[in-house]
Write a protein that holds these residues in place. Structure first.
Motif: not given
Lengths: 115, 116
Positions: A1-8
């Motif tokens: 589980n990568a967790g919540v991803i935010q970009t940039p």
């Protein structure tokens, strides 16, 4: 589980430019939230989606901010005509359930700097 | 409206001393209360939350008791550790009539600095 991803993770814009921030919630989570964090104001609620539907945008500055969730795997926060006072860390969070006691899992944030 | 007040902006403690961070709230109905912790350059994470049956939540040595009579949810720990240095946010999830909405209303945050 990568967790919540935010970009940039970091974005620098000039005054008047547009900024789009992306969020990928944890798979299977039904609620997605956007918050803004500044030293002066702390953590402020912006908007919230439940099963992709917008539920509450009471914290959004109405004129230049908009948020969408076109599918269950991502949400965007768009700021038009950015101003220096928009400089902040924008945090996305997701929770398994929309019920009030559900734990929210936060992403690492996008640090927006408006020059 | 709903609001959370954390009166201390910065608390500096010597390692081994007890920790108490204050949190009071205002809400029309009985909300859920939470403590989130944010270490430097990390995302906020849930530390503990209130229970509906008045149990006292505990996590990593921290505990908090919801006192509805005084609208408080103070965070306590018997002995501070260096690794406890972080930003602590008290938050509530408003309860409106019979529905509960997930958005969190945060206090201003308390920065805890534990020194040797």
């Amino acid at each position: 589980n990568a967790g919540v991803i935010q970009t940039p993770r970091h974005k620098v814009t000039g005054k008047g430019q547009e900024a789009t921030l992306w969020c990928e919630p944890i798979s299977g989570h039904s609620a997605v939230f956007w918050y803004r964090q500044t030293i002066v104001q702390g953590l402020e609620f912006l908007t919230y989606f439940r099963n992709q539907a917008p539920i509450d945008d009471s914290g959004m500055p109405k004129e230049r901010f908009s948020a969408q969730m076109p599918n269950q795997s991502h949400s965007t926060l768009k700021i038009q005509s950015t101003q220096p006072q928009d400089s902040a860390v924008y945090l996305c969070a997701s929770s398994l359930d929309w019920w009030g006691e559900a734990e929210q899992f936060f992403g690492p944030g996008t640090r927006l700097t408006v020059l | 409206g709903d609001s959370v007040t954390q009166t201390e902006g910065l608390v500096t403690l010597t390692e081994g001393l007890p920790v108490m961070l204050n949190c009071t709230y205002q809400s029309t109905y009985s909300p859920f209360l939470f403590w989130y912790v944010q270490h430097l350059n990390e995302a906020p994470k849930l530390l503990l939350k209130s229970f509906t049956d008045n149990k006292r939540p505990e996590h990593q040595g921290f505990h908090a008791t919801l006192h509805k009579s005084s609208s408080s949810f103070h965070l306590q720990k018997s002995s501070a550790q260096l690794s406890d240095s972080a930003l602590y946010y008290c938050a509530l999830s408003p309860l409106i009539a019979s529905s509960s909405f997930s958005k969190l209303v945060f206090g201003q945050g308390t920065s805890l600095s534990v020194v040797p």
